[in-house]
Design a protein around this motif. Structure first.
Motif, PDB file in Angstrom:
ATOM      1  N   GLY A  67       0.718  -1.242   0.015  1.00  0.00           N
ATOM      2  CA  GLY A  67      -0.038  -0.154   0.087  1.00  0.00           C
ATOM      3  C   GLY A  67       0.635   1.431   0.013  1.00  0.00           C
ATOM      4  O   GLY A  67       0.214   2.518   0.138  1.00  0.00           O
ATOM      5  N   LEU A 116      -6.504  -1.535   1.877  1.00  0.00           N
ATOM      6  CA  LEU A 116      -8.084  -1.442   1.448  1.00  0.00           C
ATOM      7  C   LEU A 116      -8.482  -0.174   2.253  1.00  0.00           C
ATOM      8  O   LEU A 116      -7.769   0.306   3.282  1.00  0.00           O
ATOM      9  CB  LEU A 116      -8.905  -2.424   2.207  1.00  0.00           C
ATOM     10  N   SER A 117      -9.531   0.544   1.782  1.00  0.00           N
ATOM     11  CA  SER A 117      -9.806   2.000   2.359  1.00  0.00           C
ATOM     12  C   SER A 117     -10.806   1.573   3.195  1.00  0.00           C
ATOM     13  O   SER A 117     -11.597   2.434   3.790  1.00  0.00           O
ATOM     14  CB  SER A 117     -10.274   2.562   0.978  1.00  0.00           C
ATOM     15  N   LYS A 127     -12.497  -0.037   6.812  1.00  0.00           N
ATOM     16  CA  LYS A 127     -12.194  -0.652   7.991  1.00  0.00           C
ATOM     17  C   LYS A 127     -13.120  -1.690   8.292  1.00  0.00           C
ATOM     18  O   LYS A 127     -14.331  -1.697   7.499  1.00  0.00           O
ATOM     19  CB  LYS A 127     -12.232   0.377   9.165  1.00  0.00           C
ATOM     20  N   ASP A 135     -16.727  -0.872   8.668  1.00  0.00           N
ATOM     21  CA  ASP A 135     -17.304  -0.547   7.590  1.00  0.00           C
ATOM     22  C   ASP A 135     -17.937  -1.607   6.787  1.00  0.00           C
ATOM     23  O   ASP A 135     -19.122  -1.760   6.258  1.00  0.00           O
ATOM     24  CB  ASP A 135     -16.461   0.291   6.651  1.00  0.00           C
ATOM     25  N   SER A 184     -20.820   1.258  -2.275  1.00  0.00           N
ATOM     26  CA  SER A 184     -19.501   0.730  -1.349  1.00  0.00           C
ATOM     27  C   SER A 184     -19.203  -0.625  -1.464  1.00  0.00           C
ATOM     28  O   SER A 184     -18.154  -1.141  -1.364  1.00  0.00           O
ATOM     29  CB  SER A 184     -19.867   1.053  -0.053  1.00  0.00           C
ATOM     30  N   ARG A 189     -17.071  -1.047  -4.577  1.00  0.00           N
ATOM     31  CA  ARG A 189     -15.929  -0.463  -4.394  1.00  0.00           C
ATOM     32  C   ARG A 189     -14.922  -1.535  -3.715  1.00  0.00           C
ATOM     33  O   ARG A 189     -13.837  -1.857  -4.009  1.00  0.00           O
ATOM     34  CB  ARG A 189     -15.778   0.742  -3.698  1.00  0.00           C
ATOM     35  N   GLU A 230     -11.572  -3.424  -4.728  1.00  0.00           N
ATOM     36  CA  GLU A 230     -10.290  -3.378  -4.208  1.00  0.00           C
ATOM     37  C   GLU A 230      -9.745  -4.838  -3.491  1.00  0.00           C
ATOM     38  O   GLU A 230      -8.641  -4.963  -3.761  1.00  0.00           O
ATOM     39  CB  GLU A 230     -10.530  -2.376  -2.666  1.00  0.00           C
TER      40      GLU A 230
END
Length: 347
Positions: free
Chosen positions: A17, A51-52, A54, A57, A147, A150, A154
């Motif tokens: 990352g 990853l964006s 958490k 989430d 979301s 996405r 990812e």
């Protein structure tokens, strides 16, 4: 082959990352470490994952789906469960205790957001369209779709990175598995394991009183990346036959390979047996509690299964003449998966 491990190893993949990307030395070290993991334990925790999202989430996105009324979820049910629906491979499946005592879970499965270019080669003996588009709840009732799309993207990118590292570890060029990404059928699955009362009937492991929501099995495909909550329940079997707990590690992913990747590796990697204990009534994941969670939630897990394209030829890195057409492989496996069995509902 598996060893007598007593815990799962941890692999820090933070270098993937970095803004500048991992250096050649860092990639070489990661490649070597992943080889060691898959040649012995077959499972590991990945930490510092790029990853964006958490954990909270991810679990909240899942719970937004499972909080929908049953009638709304059944609108997305696979045709096996609702005859009037046209989706066969993607969508919702309910618990099916009447078909299998260990199928104490409900789930929702999605594939890529973009249409797959190659049409599914549905055979005369199969009713499943592997290339079909996703199905979604009404956007007025379910705002999580962008979301989840996405998150899928990812995880697909992360899988690509890991496959590149595994290729190098097996003595092949970094792009050796690039063809696997063409029209990939990867699946993001949201799973809810409802809590089970101690007196309830259910599958039990041989020779013990352990109640299971998912019986011992190996994954069938290439690579699995798992978000699991703090409820616990995942166990992995070592070479002595002992079941080793794989408890929640904050912000980590559990990674393992399937039977097909073990074959691709020429037997160097091992697909390890694992199971899931049923969550007891009152079990909850307070450590990652979100706005939709309640004390009766049970267990939430979100596995991502990396899958090649339907027409991908999968063969051993040793250059053996034999190969597997992925679509044929997965269709054969689906015959044994409870969530693709007919429950007799004609509604």
């Amino acid at each position: 082959m598996t060893t007598t491990f007593s815990s799962l190893p941890v692999v820090d993949v933070g270098a993937l990352g970095l803004p500048t990307g991992a250096s050649p030395a860092e990639r070489a070290a990661l490649s070597k470490r992943l080889y060691e993991v898959f040649a012995t334990t077959g499972f590991a925790y990945l930490t510092n994952v790029p990853l964006s999202f958490k954990h909270e989430d991810v679990f909240d996105l899942s719970l937004q789906f499972f909080a929908l009324p049953e009638s709304e979820k059944m609108k997305l049910a696979k045709r096996s469960f609702r005859r009037t629906n046209t989706n066969t491979y993607r969508g919702y499946f309910p618990t099916q205790p009447e078909l299998a005592s260990d199928n104490l879970k409900e789930g929702f499965e999605m594939g890529p957001a973009k249409s797959i270019r190659t049409k599914s080669s549905v055979t005369s003996g199969s009713k499943f369209n592997l290339a079909e588009p996703n199905v979604w709840p009404d956007q007025n009732n379910f705002a999580a779709r962008p979301s989840l799309e996405r998150l899928y993207s990812e995880l697909q990118s992360l899988s690509s990175e890991l496959l590149s590292l595994l290729a190098v570890s097996l003595g092949k060029p970094a792009d050796f598995f690039a063809s696997y990404l063409d029209d990939s059928l990867s699946t993001l699955r949201l799973l809810h394991y409802p809590p089970v009362a101690s007196s309830a009937s259910g599958s039990r492991s041989a020779g013990s009183d352990v109640k299971l929501s998912c019986t011992p099995h190996t994954d069938s495909g290439i690579l699995t990346l798992l978000h699991q909550d703090s409820t616990g329940g995942l166990e992995v079997q070592n070479s002595s036959g002992e079941w080793v707990a794989a408890p929640y590690v904050p912000e980590s992913l559990v990674v393992n390979i399937g039977d097909l990747m073990a074959r691709v590796s020429g037997g160097r990697f091992v697909a390890t047996m694992h199971r899931v204990r049923a969550p007891a009534v009152g079990a909850s994941a307070a450590a990652v509690s979100g706005q939709h969670r309640s004390p009766q939630t049970g267990r939430i897990s979100v596995p991502f299964f990396f899958e090649p394209g339907e027409n991908c030829l999968v063969r051993s890195v040793d250059g053996d003449e034999g190969f597997v057409v992925y679509g044929e492989h997965v269709r054969m496996k689906m015959k044994t998966w409870v969530e693709f069995q007919d429950d007799g509902d004609s509604n």
